[in-house]
Each structure stands twice: as structure tokens, then as C-alpha cells.
Write a protein that holds these residues in place. Sequence first.
Motif, mmCIF file in Angstrom:
data_model
loop_
_atom_site.group_PDB
_atom_site.id
_atom_site.type_symbol
_atom_site.label_atom_id
_atom_site.label_comp_id
_atom_site.label_asym_id
_atom_site.label_seq_id
_atom_site.Cartn_x
_atom_site.Cartn_y
_atom_site.Cartn_z
ATOM 1 N N LEU A 8 0.766 -1.283 -0.050
ATOM 2 C CA LEU A 8 -0.106 0.018 -0.062
ATOM 3 C C LEU A 8 1.124 1.225 -0.030
ATOM 4 N N LYS A 9 0.734 2.286 -1.094
ATOM 5 C CA LYS A 9 1.442 3.539 -0.961
ATOM 6 C C LYS A 9 0.440 4.486 -0.576
ATOM 7 N N LEU A 10 1.012 5.241 0.631
ATOM 8 C CA LEU A 10 0.319 6.262 1.226
ATOM 9 C C LEU A 10 1.071 7.579 1.126
ATOM 10 N N SER A 11 0.519 8.596 0.230
ATOM 11 C CA SER A 11 1.119 9.714 0.086
ATOM 12 C C SER A 11 1.191 10.505 1.790
ATOM 13 N N GLY A 12 2.332 11.407 2.085
ATOM 14 C CA GLY A 12 2.479 12.042 3.153
ATOM 15 C C GLY A 12 1.215 12.975 3.553
ATOM 16 N N GLU A 13 0.678 13.594 2.797
ATOM 17 C CA GLU A 13 -0.430 14.487 2.733
ATOM 18 C C GLU A 13 -1.480 13.912 3.438
ATOM 19 N N GLY A 50 5.020 8.259 2.032
ATOM 20 C CA GLY A 50 5.619 9.397 1.173
ATOM 21 C C GLY A 50 5.858 10.589 2.504
ATOM 22 N N ALA A 51 6.199 11.777 1.989
ATOM 23 C CA ALA A 51 6.762 12.893 2.943
ATOM 24 C C ALA A 51 5.807 14.076 2.531
ATOM 25 N N GLY A 52 5.034 14.160 1.781
ATOM 26 C CA GLY A 52 4.577 15.433 1.048
ATOM 27 C C GLY A 52 3.853 16.442 2.148
ATOM 28 N N ASN A 53 3.531 16.045 3.265
ATOM 29 C CA ASN A 53 3.216 16.703 4.442
ATOM 30 C C ASN A 53 4.156 17.537 5.256
ATOM 31 N N TRP A 55 7.860 17.592 3.728
ATOM 32 C CA TRP A 55 8.979 17.941 2.724
ATOM 33 C C TRP A 55 9.110 17.284 1.420
ATOM 34 N N ARG A 56 9.066 17.948 0.273
ATOM 35 C CA ARG A 56 9.339 17.393 -0.893
ATOM 36 C C ARG A 56 10.595 17.999 -1.405
ATOM 37 N N GLY A 57 11.610 17.216 -1.768
ATOM 38 C CA GLY A 57 12.969 17.550 -2.466
ATOM 39 C C GLY A 57 12.829 18.462 -3.401
ATOM 40 N N THR A 58 12.074 18.312 -4.479
ATOM 41 C CA THR A 58 11.845 19.475 -5.449
ATOM 42 C C THR A 58 11.194 20.745 -5.319
ATOM 43 N N ALA A 69 18.391 17.916 -0.478
ATOM 44 C CA ALA A 69 16.992 18.220 -0.597
ATOM 45 C C ALA A 69 16.438 16.718 -0.413
ATOM 46 N N ASP A 70 16.810 16.056 -1.122
ATOM 47 C CA ASP A 70 16.318 14.476 -1.354
ATOM 48 C C ASP A 70 16.398 13.803 -0.268
ATOM 49 N N TYR A 71 17.745 13.876 0.543
ATOM 50 C CA TYR A 71 17.912 13.117 1.681
ATOM 51 C C TYR A 71 17.011 13.691 3.033
ATOM 52 N N ILE A 72 16.772 15.081 2.913
ATOM 53 C CA ILE A 72 15.813 15.600 4.109
ATOM 54 C C ILE A 72 14.570 14.861 3.673
ATOM 55 N N GLY A 73 14.135 14.874 2.418
ATOM 56 C CA GLY A 73 12.492 14.103 2.239
ATOM 57 C C GLY A 73 12.573 12.587 2.707
ATOM 58 N N MET A 74 13.687 11.907 2.373
ATOM 59 C CA MET A 74 13.618 10.596 2.845
ATOM 60 C C MET A 74 13.646 10.491 4.448
ATOM 61 N N GLY A 130 12.114 5.854 1.746
ATOM 62 C CA GLY A 130 11.985 5.641 0.389
ATOM 63 C C GLY A 130 12.708 4.610 -0.131
ATOM 64 N N THR A 131 13.587 4.889 -1.312
ATOM 65 C CA THR A 131 14.508 3.541 -1.941
ATOM 66 C C THR A 131 15.881 3.773 -1.160
ATOM 67 N N GLY A 132 16.026 5.111 -0.365
ATOM 68 C CA GLY A 132 17.408 5.333 0.253
ATOM 69 C C GLY A 132 18.194 6.018 -0.750
ATOM 70 N N ASN A 133 17.641 6.479 -1.991
ATOM 71 C CA ASN A 133 18.367 7.006 -2.910
ATOM 72 C C ASN A 133 17.832 8.440 -3.354
ATOM 73 N N PRO A 134 18.520 9.336 -3.280
ATOM 74 C CA PRO A 134 17.994 10.734 -3.886
ATOM 75 C C PRO A 134 17.679 10.463 -5.329
ATOM 76 N N PHE A 135 16.943 11.487 -5.877
ATOM 77 C CA PHE A 135 16.321 11.361 -7.240
ATOM 78 C C PHE A 135 15.162 10.613 -7.667
ATOM 79 N N PHE A 136 14.952 9.841 -6.391
ATOM 80 C CA PHE A 136 13.874 8.871 -6.568
ATOM 81 C C PHE A 136 12.525 9.302 -5.959
ATOM 82 N N SER A 137 11.417 8.779 -5.878
ATOM 83 C CA SER A 137 10.133 8.907 -5.287
ATOM 84 C C SER A 137 9.662 7.957 -4.154
ATOM 85 N N THR A 138 8.698 8.145 -3.514
ATOM 86 C CA THR A 138 8.403 6.877 -2.531
ATOM 87 C C THR A 138 7.516 6.146 -3.696
ATOM 88 N N ASP A 139 6.883 6.738 -4.699
ATOM 89 C CA ASP A 139 6.197 5.924 -5.641
ATOM 90 C C ASP A 139 7.163 4.793 -6.112
HETATM 91 N N1 UDP Z 1 12.626 10.873 -1.684
HETATM 92 C C1 UDP Z 1 14.088 10.333 -2.272
HETATM 93 N N2 UDP Z 1 14.259 9.073 -2.782
HETATM 94 C C2 UDP Z 1 13.050 8.266 -2.483
HETATM 95 C C3 UDP Z 1 12.011 8.675 -1.771
HETATM 96 C C4 UDP Z 1 11.898 9.825 -1.355
HETATM 97 O O1 UDP Z 1 14.779 11.307 -2.355
HETATM 98 O O2 UDP Z 1 13.662 6.841 -2.835
HETATM 99 C C5 UDP Z 1 12.614 12.177 -1.182
HETATM 100 C C6 UDP Z 1 12.266 13.097 -2.198
HETATM 101 O O3 UDP Z 1 12.938 14.328 -1.937
HETATM 102 C C7 UDP Z 1 10.742 13.441 -2.262
HETATM 103 C C8 UDP Z 1 10.521 13.340 -0.616
HETATM 104 O O4 UDP Z 1 11.557 12.354 -0.287
HETATM 105 O O5 UDP Z 1 10.227 14.583 -2.647
HETATM 106 C C9 UDP Z 1 9.112 12.912 -0.044
HETATM 107 O O6 UDP Z 1 8.720 11.587 -1.004
HETATM 108 P P1 UDP Z 1 7.397 11.798 -2.029
HETATM 109 O O7 UDP Z 1 7.491 13.111 -2.673
HETATM 110 O O8 UDP Z 1 7.412 10.547 -2.935
HETATM 111 O O9 UDP Z 1 6.181 11.754 -0.956
HETATM 112 P P2 UDP Z 1 4.593 11.836 -1.163
HETATM 113 O O10 UDP Z 1 4.502 12.618 -2.448
HETATM 114 O O11 UDP Z 1 4.206 10.119 -1.591
HETATM 115 O O12 UDP Z 1 3.957 12.209 -0.020
#
Ligand code: UDP
Length: 239
Positions: A8-13, A50-53, A55-58, A69-74, A130-139
Motif C-alpha cells: 500500500l502506498k500512502l502519500s504523506g499528505e 511519502g513525506a508530502g506533508n 518535505w518534498r525535495g523538488t 534536499a532529497d535526503y531531507i525528504g527521505m 523511500g528507496t534510500g536514494n536521492p532522485f527517486f520518489s516514494t512511488d
Molecule cells: N525521496 C527520495 N528518494 C526516495 C523517496 C523519496 O529522495 O526514494 C525524497 C524526495 O525528495 C521526495 C521526498 O523524499 O520529494 C518525499 O517523497 P514523495 O514526494 O514521494 O512523497 P509523497 O508525495 O508520496 O508524499
Amino acid sequence: MKYKRVLLKLSGEFLGAEDGKGFSPTATESLAREIARARETGVEMGIVVGAGNIWRGTRQGLGMDRATADYIGMLATVMNALALQDALESAGLETRVQTALTITEVAEPYIRRKALRHLEKGRVVIFGGGTGNPFFSTDTAAALRGLEIGADAVLMAKNKVDGVYDSDPRQNPQARRFTELDYLELISRGLQVMDATAVSLCMEAGLPIIVFDIFKPGALLEVLSGEPVGTIIHHKDRR
Ligand code: UDP
């Protein structure tokens, strides 16, 4: 139940208040209620949050070095994993948090075989970091962990949207919901369900993606029992 093990994928929001920020006890409680009802059926469940509630790296990280910024998101997803764990345990579930970035004082490190064992024992495993890697997403983390744990489907939860539409149902009353879509259709129509990296991972492995409204009471159960709620994204011609 049609599905025995799901990711199950849950967005931070979803954990946030009305504006999708911070933590809302009402929101986490209703998520926990739906997940607890699903668990009663015996379905094994991994969750990527996720972490949209927070921090989002971008977005929040604009002007910063992207990787930082992405490590902060993770790290923010780890906070969400702990908040979700708390809500799920209050609802009576057994859970474990595993993180892709090791913070052993608060959670187990991600170890696939250990995660599998937890699932077999009926514990909900929340994957933080997340994946543990920047430039990726929780999707992408959801698709990856879904494949790793041998999930039957990735359930892409939405908030007050019950599937994939051909246009925005909140703006266009004529918008039509797809009951099913092929992965390639999803990509070619540019539908914003999950990012392209995540879709291609699922497509390559033939892992179905189901989009549904997690805040609609009973919808998660309906998805698990194979009722045609939401939208299923799969290889249409390979059933
Ligand atoms: N992130 C990342 N690598 C990952 C997963 C997440 O760098 O494998 C960072 C990225 O900055 C992202 C943030 O963590 O913007 C929060 O994740 P995401 O935006 O996917 O959250 P959601 O939109 O699902 O709440």
C-alpha cells in the motif's frame, strides 16, 4: 480475498490536516481503521509512506543541492513511518518499521528476508526512507518494495479521488473513470498516477497497480476482495 499480499502506498499528505501539512490525529485514525479492517481478512500488507506533508525535495528544497534536499525528504518519510506505526498500533495491529536509511535507534534497517518473515507473521511492515536514494520518489519505493516482497498488487491510495479519470473530476462533471488501463495507456495519456520510473518498474514485472480512495470507508476491503472499485492498471491483453 483476491489479493493475499499487497503493498500500500500512502502519500504523506494523507497524514496531514485539511491543508495536507503536519500530522492530523483524525486522518491517521481513519487510515488506521481502514487498514485494521483489511488486516482482519488475513491479507499481508507492506506500506510505503511519502513525506508530502513535511518535505518534498523538488518543492521545499528549491535552491538547495538536490541530493541534500532529497535526503531531507527521505528522513521525513521515516517520521511519517513512525507516526503511522503509532496509529496502527493504537488500532490493535502488530507492526514493524524498516528503513532504507539506517537509524537503528528508532527502526529496523530494511532487510528483505526479515520483512518477509514479519509479513508471514501477520505484522504490517512500514517501509520508511523511500528507496534510500536521492532522485527517486516514494512511488518508486512502493513499486520496488512491492516487487521485493512478492506483492500481488501495488495499491496507490488517493484522497477523495476514487480512481483514474480522463480529466479532473473536481473540475469537469463529465469526467469518466477508467475501470482498467494498460500501463502504456497510462504513460501515453500522461495521467498523473505515479511517476514514470515507478510505472515502468511495475510494467516490466507485470505488477498490477490499483488506484482507489482510501478515505472512502470500506473501499480498501472492496479492492482486496477484487470488486471493481477504482482503476486497475495492468497488461490488458495478457489476462
Ligand atoms: N525521496 C527520495 N528518494 C526516495 C523517496 C523519496 O529522495 O526514494 C525524497 C524526495 O525528495 C521526495 C521526498 O523524499 O520529494 C518525499 O517523497 P514523495 O514526494 O514521494 O512523497 P509523497 O508525495 O508520496 O508524499
